[in-house]
Design a protein around this motif. Structure first.
Motif, PDB file in Angstrom:
ATOM      1  N   LEU A  15       0.831  -1.203   0.000  1.00  0.00           N
ATOM      2  CA  LEU A  15       0.000   0.000   0.000  1.00  0.00           C
ATOM      3  C   LEU A  15       0.872   1.261   0.000  1.00  0.00           C
ATOM      4  O   LEU A  15       0.572   2.238  -0.698  1.00  0.00           O
ATOM      5  CB  LEU A  15      -0.919   0.000   1.220  1.00  0.00           C
ATOM      6  CG  LEU A  15      -1.976  -1.120   1.270  1.00  0.00           C
ATOM      7  CD1 LEU A  15      -2.726  -1.074   2.588  1.00  0.00           C
ATOM      8  CD2 LEU A  15      -2.934  -0.997   0.101  1.00  0.00           C
ATOM      9  N   ALA A  16       1.955   1.216   0.765  1.00  0.00           N
ATOM     10  CA  ALA A  16       2.853   2.374   0.834  1.00  0.00           C
ATOM     11  C   ALA A  16       3.494   2.636  -0.519  1.00  0.00           C
ATOM     12  O   ALA A  16       3.661   3.794  -0.922  1.00  0.00           O
ATOM     13  CB  ALA A  16       3.929   2.136   1.884  1.00  0.00           C
ATOM     14  N   GLY A  24       3.231  10.264  -2.492  1.00  0.00           N
ATOM     15  CA  GLY A  24       4.255  10.234  -1.455  1.00  0.00           C
ATOM     16  C   GLY A  24       3.640   9.981  -0.091  1.00  0.00           C
ATOM     17  O   GLY A  24       2.427   9.882   0.051  1.00  0.00           O
ATOM     18  N   SER A  25       4.482   9.848   0.908  1.00  0.00           N
ATOM     19  CA  SER A  25       4.072   9.638   2.300  1.00  0.00           C
ATOM     20  C   SER A  25       3.625   8.218   2.603  1.00  0.00           C
ATOM     21  O   SER A  25       2.928   7.978   3.580  1.00  0.00           O
ATOM     22  CB  SER A  25       2.953  10.621   2.707  1.00  0.00           C
ATOM     23  OG  SER A  25       3.393  11.938   2.571  1.00  0.00           O
ATOM     24  N   GLY A  26       4.020   7.270   1.780  1.00  0.00           N
ATOM     25  CA  GLY A  26       3.704   5.875   2.069  1.00  0.00           C
ATOM     26  C   GLY A  26       4.314   5.388   3.370  1.00  0.00           C
ATOM     27  O   GLY A  26       3.800   4.459   3.994  1.00  0.00           O
ATOM     28  N   SER A  55       9.994   1.034  -3.223  1.00  0.00           N
ATOM     29  CA  SER A  55       8.781   1.616  -3.802  1.00  0.00           C
ATOM     30  C   SER A  55       9.149   2.683  -4.819  1.00  0.00           C
ATOM     31  O   SER A  55       8.490   2.824  -5.862  1.00  0.00           O
ATOM     32  CB  SER A  55       7.892   2.223  -2.703  1.00  0.00           C
ATOM     33  OG  SER A  55       8.426   3.444  -2.230  1.00  0.00           O
ATOM     34  N   THR A  56      10.202   3.458  -4.532  1.00  0.00           N
ATOM     35  CA  THR A  56      10.621   4.495  -5.466  1.00  0.00           C
ATOM     36  C   THR A  56      11.270   3.885  -6.702  1.00  0.00           C
ATOM     37  O   THR A  56      11.176   4.446  -7.795  1.00  0.00           O
ATOM     38  CB  THR A  56      11.581   5.487  -4.785  1.00  0.00           C
ATOM     39  OG1 THR A  56      12.643   4.769  -4.143  1.00  0.00           O
ATOM     40  CG2 THR A  56      10.855   6.286  -3.725  1.00  0.00           C
ATOM     41  N   ALA A 191       9.356  10.005   5.937  1.00  0.00           N
ATOM     42  CA  ALA A 191       7.892  10.084   5.897  1.00  0.00           C
ATOM     43  C   ALA A 191       7.442  11.480   5.481  1.00  0.00           C
ATOM     44  O   ALA A 191       7.957  12.486   5.958  1.00  0.00           O
ATOM     45  CB  ALA A 191       7.297   9.729   7.247  1.00  0.00           C
ATOM     46  N   ALA A 192       6.465  11.530   4.561  1.00  0.00           N
ATOM     47  CA  ALA A 192       5.860  12.774   4.055  1.00  0.00           C
ATOM     48  C   ALA A 192       6.791  13.582   3.176  1.00  0.00           C
ATOM     49  O   ALA A 192       6.459  14.701   2.792  1.00  0.00           O
ATOM     50  CB  ALA A 192       5.336  13.634   5.201  1.00  0.00           C
TER      51      ALA A 192
END
Length: 290
Positions: A15-16, A24-26, A55-56, A191-192
């Protein structure tokens, strides 16, 4: 770490990854799980950074054509984000975890304001530039004005007209300075960071969120990779703790989610993308105070 915890991290990582590709912010999904498992904040951040890096990788792969179209324009941004992210990662190694409680809410509020008020910011910046040019007896040239079509902006940079000097908003000193500062935060906490990048890129270029999302994903990849490199070196040289099995569980899910999330994000209308950004930012703030 027990199997159930690993499964939860795998699901949250998926999900992230999708959220990171879109807005972003996953990490707001994966990091709280690590903390809930009783992992110290510093270790949790390092473990999460290594996992969410994938993820990136997935999201950048999904945006590879858009990134390739920018060509040389993104080189200064890549260098600055890599260097500043390394500085942020080093700060995490030497600073107390309690510092996160102060820094994170402030930066999330700034990012949220930039996203919500992007259009007024852009109008104000444009008006100020036009007044300055008018006072100097100049008129804005066509290649200095953002096109309504992001694809044409990329094309005009990649193949400038004969005799024209290629320009790109991604090389603007103000944008590079702001992204450098945001990258310190990205290397420090992760994060974020995507919300910060989207806000900065949107305000500085005047382009819609969807038109700068590929640059946001590339910046996130560079920042996460630089921070992960610092953490891995610190682990083997200084014995800094990283939970490799937890990072692996997040990484598997994040890679899949990041790739498919990029394809979804390219089809999302701007109002929906902006709405998700605001929602994720608010959730991030609530998590900091609950």
């Amino acid at each position: 770490m027990d199997p159930l915890s690993l499964v939860v991290l795998l699901v949250m990582g998926t999900l992230a990854g999708a959220i990171n590709a879109a807005v972003g912010s996953g990490s707001l999904l994966t990091l709280p799980v690590l903390l809930a498992l009783g992992i110290p904040p510093g270790t949790a951040v390092r473990t999460n950074t290594l996992g969410i890096l994938f993820s990136t990788i997935g999201s950048v792969t999904g945006y590879r054509k858009e990134i390739a179209a920018e060509g040389r324009a993104l080189r200064p941004l890549i260098v600055i984000t890599a260097v500043m992210a390394s500085v942020g990662a080093l700060l995490l190694l030497v600073s107390p975890s309690s510092a996160l409680d102060i820094v994170v809410p402030i930066l999330i509020v700034v990012a949220l304001a930039m996203v919500i008020f992007q259009k007024p910011f852009v109008r104000a910046i444009t008006a100020r530039r036009e007044r300055r040019e008018a006072a100097a007896g100049e008129t804005p040239s066509a290649d200095e004005t953002p096109s309504a079509d992001p694809a044409s902006d990329v094309a005009s940079y990649a193949s400038p007209a004969a005799g024209a000097v290629p320009r790109s908003p991604y090389r603007a000193p103000g944008l590079l300075a702001a992204m450098g500062g945001a990258s310190i935060y990205g290397g420090y906490f992760t994060a974020a960071q995507g919300i910060l990048y989207l806000g900065i890129l949107g305000v500085a270029t005047g382009k819609p969120m969807g038109a700068v999302n590929h640059v946001k994903n590339l910046a996130s990849l560079i920042v996460n990779a630089a921070a992960a490199t610092v953490y891995v070196i610190a682990h083997f040289v200084l014995g800094v703790e990283i939970l490799w099995i937890a990072s692996a569980a997040i990484a598997v899910g994040a890679l899949l989610g990041g790739y498919f999330g990029a394809h979804l994000a390219k089809r999302m209308p701007e109002w929906l993308l902006r709405g998700i950004i605001v929602l994720v930012a608010v959730v991030a703030l609530v998590r900091q105070f609950v």
